[in-house]
Scaffold this motif. Structure first.
Motif, PDB file in Angstrom:
ATOM      1  N   ASP B  58       0.861  -1.180   0.000  1.00  0.00           N
ATOM      2  CA  ASP B  58       0.000   0.000   0.000  1.00  0.00           C
ATOM      3  C   ASP B  58       0.902   1.236   0.000  1.00  0.00           C
ATOM      4  O   ASP B  58       1.537   1.560   1.003  1.00  0.00           O
ATOM      5  CB  ASP B  58      -0.882  -0.033   1.263  1.00  0.00           C
ATOM      6  N   CYS B  59       0.961   1.922  -1.140  1.00  0.00           N
ATOM      7  CA  CYS B  59       1.912   3.021  -1.282  1.00  0.00           C
ATOM      8  C   CYS B  59       1.435   4.305  -0.607  1.00  0.00           C
ATOM      9  O   CYS B  59       2.208   5.240  -0.447  1.00  0.00           O
ATOM     10  CB  CYS B  59       2.206   3.276  -2.751  1.00  0.00           C
ATOM     11  N   SER B  60       0.158   4.350  -0.221  1.00  0.00           N
ATOM     12  CA  SER B  60      -0.366   5.593   0.350  1.00  0.00           C
ATOM     13  C   SER B  60       0.274   5.906   1.697  1.00  0.00           C
ATOM     14  O   SER B  60       0.231   7.034   2.165  1.00  0.00           O
ATOM     15  CB  SER B  60      -1.886   5.507   0.489  1.00  0.00           C
ATOM     16  N   ILE B  61       0.877   4.899   2.338  1.00  0.00           N
ATOM     17  CA  ILE B  61       1.473   5.152   3.648  1.00  0.00           C
ATOM     18  C   ILE B  61       2.991   5.316   3.560  1.00  0.00           C
ATOM     19  O   ILE B  61       3.665   5.466   4.563  1.00  0.00           O
ATOM     20  CB  ILE B  61       1.134   4.002   4.633  1.00  0.00           C
ATOM     21  N   ARG B  62       3.528   5.304   2.332  1.00  0.00           N
ATOM     22  CA  ARG B  62       4.987   5.415   2.208  1.00  0.00           C
ATOM     23  C   ARG B  62       5.409   6.885   2.182  1.00  0.00           C
ATOM     24  O   ARG B  62       4.708   7.726   1.632  1.00  0.00           O
ATOM     25  CB  ARG B  62       5.454   4.714   0.923  1.00  0.00           C
ATOM     26  N   PRO B  63       6.578   7.193   2.760  1.00  0.00           N
ATOM     27  CA  PRO B  63       7.050   8.587   2.748  1.00  0.00           C
ATOM     28  C   PRO B  63       7.448   9.007   1.324  1.00  0.00           C
ATOM     29  O   PRO B  63       8.164   8.268   0.628  1.00  0.00           O
ATOM     30  CB  PRO B  63       8.273   8.556   3.668  1.00  0.00           C
ATOM     31  N   LEU B  64       6.993  10.161   0.907  1.00  0.00           N
ATOM     32  CA  LEU B  64       7.285  10.636  -0.445  1.00  0.00           C
ATOM     33  C   LEU B  64       8.559  11.475  -0.464  1.00  0.00           C
ATOM     34  O   LEU B  64       8.830  12.217   0.476  1.00  0.00           O
ATOM     35  CB  LEU B  64       6.135  11.493  -0.958  1.00  0.00           C
ATOM     36  N   ASN B  65       9.304  11.367  -1.544  1.00  0.00           N
ATOM     37  CA  ASN B  65      10.435  12.260  -1.766  1.00  0.00           C
ATOM     38  C   ASN B  65       9.890  13.496  -2.482  1.00  0.00           C
ATOM     39  O   ASN B  65       9.640  13.464  -3.688  1.00  0.00           O
ATOM     40  CB  ASN B  65      11.486  11.554  -2.616  1.00  0.00           C
ATOM     41  N   MET B  66       9.710  14.577  -1.738  1.00  0.00           N
ATOM     42  CA  MET B  66       9.028  15.743  -2.309  1.00  0.00           C
ATOM     43  C   MET B  66       9.883  16.489  -3.334  1.00  0.00           C
ATOM     44  O   MET B  66       9.390  17.348  -4.050  1.00  0.00           O
ATOM     45  CB  MET B  66       8.552  16.692  -1.200  1.00  0.00           C
ATOM     46  N   ASP B  67      11.178  16.143  -3.406  1.00  0.00           N
ATOM     47  CA  ASP B  67      12.022  16.766  -4.433  1.00  0.00           C
ATOM     48  C   ASP B  67      11.746  16.160  -5.808  1.00  0.00           C
ATOM     49  O   ASP B  67      12.110  16.733  -6.829  1.00  0.00           O
ATOM     50  CB  ASP B  67      13.507  16.554  -4.113  1.00  0.00           C
ATOM     51  N   PHE B  68      11.165  14.980  -5.814  1.00  0.00           N
ATOM     52  CA  PHE B  68      10.951  14.318  -7.105  1.00  0.00           C
ATOM     53  C   PHE B  68       9.745  14.928  -7.811  1.00  0.00           C
ATOM     54  O   PHE B  68       8.679  15.108  -7.216  1.00  0.00           O
ATOM     55  CB  PHE B  68      10.776  12.818  -6.919  1.00  0.00           C
ATOM     56  N   VAL B  69       9.936  15.228  -9.078  1.00  0.00           N
ATOM     57  CA  VAL B  69       8.973  16.003  -9.840  1.00  0.00           C
ATOM     58  C   VAL B  69       7.547  15.435  -9.795  1.00  0.00           C
ATOM     59  O   VAL B  69       6.569  16.175  -9.681  1.00  0.00           O
ATOM     60  CB  VAL B  69       9.510  16.206 -11.281  1.00  0.00           C
ATOM     61  N   LEU B  70       7.431  14.112  -9.840  1.00  0.00           N
ATOM     62  CA  LEU B  70       6.100  13.502  -9.869  1.00  0.00           C
ATOM     63  C   LEU B  70       5.299  13.759  -8.587  1.00  0.00           C
ATOM     64  O   LEU B  70       4.082  13.631  -8.559  1.00  0.00           O
ATOM     65  CB  LEU B  70       6.252  11.985 -10.058  1.00  0.00           C
ATOM     66  N   ASN B  71       6.029  14.088  -7.515  1.00  0.00           N
ATOM     67  CA  ASN B  71       5.357  14.308  -6.230  1.00  0.00           C
ATOM     68  C   ASN B  71       4.984  15.761  -5.990  1.00  0.00           C
ATOM     69  O   ASN B  71       4.324  16.073  -5.011  1.00  0.00           O
ATOM     70  CB  ASN B  71       6.257  13.839  -5.082  1.00  0.00           C
TER      71      ASN B  71
END
Ligand code: SF4
Lengths: 469, 213
Positions: B58-71
């Motif tokens: 479940d990817c909704s609980i994974r920490p996002l890398n906010m530097d990555f453009v898709l995020n």
């Protein structure tokens, strides 16, 4: 006008020319493994179709397979995929080498080893390193899963012809310089998109001097230069290699086949769309420093400095690569400390590769700084041959782990992986970010170079690796 | 296959060359035996700030890398991916195309493409457009300066149309164009030539009997 080897292979397989400029190309042989085939078989079933020609197919599990404790596959997702291959093989009655068969191994190692790969054929696999088979003057190229299904259902592919590119390597390679160094040097020179749209024929004295196994290493990495297929013309070595293999022709067929195979060379007056010539004596053992196979330098040089790169896009990718690899520009390649070594993959896990590595390792020990040193033979038969020569003992005595065949840490779909930040000297073919494990750092090199690096804990120039280094 | 005629979408600038298929979809997700469900794992190692996901997670609980453009918030819902040279180099895994489609992409614009990826994309209704370096550069700059920058892609007219006008023409091979426009089933088309294939095979078996058992 004369024809190139590629022209000849292409022409004999054209079933039909389509009005849009594509052709329907006949496919003689189809190698199948567990990762890229399940969706293709599902598609076939959904459309109520059957494989066109069963005797063109050989299946083997290799990407997911554990290299120890093969009785129980712990990862349920891997197990599921391996079972899907078994199910399809059984459902259609396909030729296959299951996990416990001693002929099992990496798909591109077993094709030639069995004589399933032969000069003059087209051979495909849902895997980009199908270029390997060009070493036997077969037109081999990788395809996606939709095309796997297309070949299963129709024995053909809809294709557009590539252009002809000849790379000639003149002269003699220095001792300690191998086919791996030649192909890395070529990729370093032309870049990873340098041969996109071309089929590459490798020619010249240095190529003719290579063994068939060396030619496989060379052709294998054609895809890393952007070419879908690499080729070497038929010569005596090709024919000697194929004699007596299980799928090779025999009796009267053999004579007829050999007569045909000897025509599989480029005509003297053939014209190539592009030519490149390298001199063998300029090629040193290579080591990759970055996250693309074009980011390579000779072992006696230093990690390059992006500041000296004029092209801004290039500069940026160099900086990204250095950040990922945690390297400082100007570091001597021989000063890069290593954590693990991997000897294996379809590029370098044949018997000659293991002999090369063992010759370096014999009587020495893996450096205490190396946390894991793996040797993963390319097939069960390679493994058995190595054991009959005592190479397993050489490796084990030196502190290497001697494993069962498979793709293993080339891509780490099985438990053999790099941990985050770990740095590995590897005989495989791709140093992409995370290729050998998330966060892992890969340095590509030849088997002898990796073996020498294992002993020292860092890279050394294998040309200076005399008996007392 | 989903046909492709025209598409207007938000452009996501992925300013990298040599984006390989391992980066597009890492190996652990290749263990699945379906054609769908790869979207959440697209660019997994760049997208999430953890040591890598696993299939079925479940990817909704994974920490996002906010530097990555898709995020980044401004690129949510993007469907046109912009990249540099040699996009999709590396392996033959069609999972790379499946993941892009699953994540909502319909068009990839780049200076060049890995050949196998290019074919895989077309087979999944994902249009790869090759433009020269200067044009790609200009598009990157436009994305940077205009939040919400969209492009209209017209396959039959072979044009990319920016919001301010001034369309760019692109080349596309006729077979690729036809297949995408009509969403053709390749296998069905080929099987219309079954007789030719059979006749060819017959001749081949006579000439090279050792290839047939
Ligand atoms: S050894 Fe590596 S490159 Fe070769 S087929 Fe296996 S995963 Fe692919």
């Amino acid at each position: 006008m004369g024809r190139t080897l590629y022209d000849k292979l292409w022409d004999t397989h054209v079933v039909r020319e389509n009005p849009d400029g594509t052709v329907l190309l006949y496919i003689d042989r189809h190698l199948i493994h567990e990762v890229t085939s399940p969706q293709a078989f599902d598609g076939l079933r959904a459309a109520n179709r059957l494989p066109w020609r069963l005797d063109s197919i050989l299946a083997v599990p290799d990407h997911n397979v554990p290299t120890i404790n093969r009785e129980r596959i712990l990862d349920p997702v891997s197990r599921n995929q391996l079972e899907a291959l078994d199910t399809n093989v059984t459902a259609y009655g396909l030729d296959h080498f299951p996990l416990h068969d001693r002929r099992q191994g990496i798909v591109h190692i077993i094709g030639p080893e069995q004589g399933f790969t032969q000069p003059g054929i087209t051979i495909v696999c849902g895997d980009s390193h199908t270029a390997t088979h060009g070493a036997l003057a077969a037109l081999g190229f990788g395809i996606g899963t939709s095309d796997v299904e297309h070949v299963l259902a129709t024995q053909t592919l809809v294709m557009r012809k590539s252009r002809n590119f000849r790379i000639t390597v003149d002269g003699q390679l220095s001792p300690g310089v191998t086919a791996k160094d030649v192909i890395l040097a070529i990729i370093g020179r032309i870049g990873t998109a340098g041969a996109t749209g071309y089929t590459v024929e490798y020619a010249g004295e240095a190529i003719r001097t290579l063994s068939i196994e060396g030619r496989m290493t060379l052709c294998n990495m054609s895809i890393e230069a952007g070419a879908r297929a690499g080729l070497v013309a038929v010569d005596e070595k090709t024919i000697d290699y194929l004699r007596g293999r299980p799928y090779s022709p025999s009796g009267a067929d053999w004579e007829q086949a050999v007569r045909y195979w000897t025509t599989l060379v480029s005509d003297r007056d053939a014209v190539f769309d592009r030519e490149l010539t390298l001199h063998a004596d300029e090629i040193a053992p290579q080591v990759s420093w970055g996250t693309s196979p074009e980011m390579v330098v000779p072992v006696n040089e230093r990690v390059p400095d992006p500041a000296t790169e004029v092209d801004p896009v290039r500069r940026q990718s160099m900086e990204q690569a250095l950040r990922y690899m945690d390297l400082t520009p100007g570091t001597a390649v021989t000063d890069i400390p290593l954590d693990k070594v991997f000897i294996g993959s379809c590029t370098n896990a044949r018997i000659e590769d293991l002999r090369d590595a063992a010759a370096i390792v014999r009587g020495r020990h893996v450096s205490p700084v190396i946390r894991q040193a793996l040797v993963v033979p390319g097939s069960g038969l390679v493994r058995a041959q190595a054991e009959s020569e005592g190479l397993d003992r050489v490796f084990r005595d030196a502190g290497f782990e001697w494993r069962e065949p498979g793709c293993s840490m080339c891509l780490g779909m099985n438990p053999d992986q790099l941990g985050p930040g770990e740095r590995c000297a590897s005989t495989s073919n791709r140093n992409f970010e995370g290729r050998q494990g998330a966060g892992g750092r890969t340095h590509l090199a030849s088997p002898a170079m990796v073996a020498a690096a294992a002993v020292h804990g860092h890279f050394v120039d294998v040309r200076q690796f005399g008996n007392n280094v | 296959m989903q046909p492709f005629t025209q598409h207007r979408g938000l452009v996501v600038p992925l300013d990298r060359s040599n984006v390989d298929t391992d980066a597009i979809i890492p190996k652990q997700f290749l263990k699945a035996i379906t054609r769908t469900g790869y979207g959440p794992f697209l660019f997994d190692a760049w997208r999430y700030d953890d040591a890598g996901g696993f299939p079925g997670q479940d990817c909704s609980i994974r920490p996002l890398n906010m530097d990555f453009v898709l995020n980044q918030p401004r690129y949510q819902g993007g469907s046109v991916l912009l990249a540099r040279e040699n996009f999709g180099c590396g392996s033959s895994r069609e999972h790379a195309a499946w993941a892009l489609v699953d994540a909502g992409f319909r068009v990839i614009i780049a200076e060049s493409f890995g050949e196998i990826f290019h074919g895989n994309a077309v087979k999944n209704g994902l249009l790869p457009i090759t433009l020269d370096g200067e044009t790609v550069d200009a598009l990157f700059r436009a994305c940077e300066t205009h939040p919400g920058y969209t492009l209209e892609v017209d396959l039959s007219g072979q044009q990319v149309v920016p919001p301010v006008g001034g369309s760019v023409v692109f080349e596309v091979e006729p077979d690729v164009r036809d297949r995408l426009l009509h969403g053709l089933d390749d296998i069905g088309l080929t099987l219309e030539h079954s007789d030719s294939i059979r006749a060819f095979e017959h001749r081949r078996a006579e000439r090279f009997p050792w290839l047939y058992r």
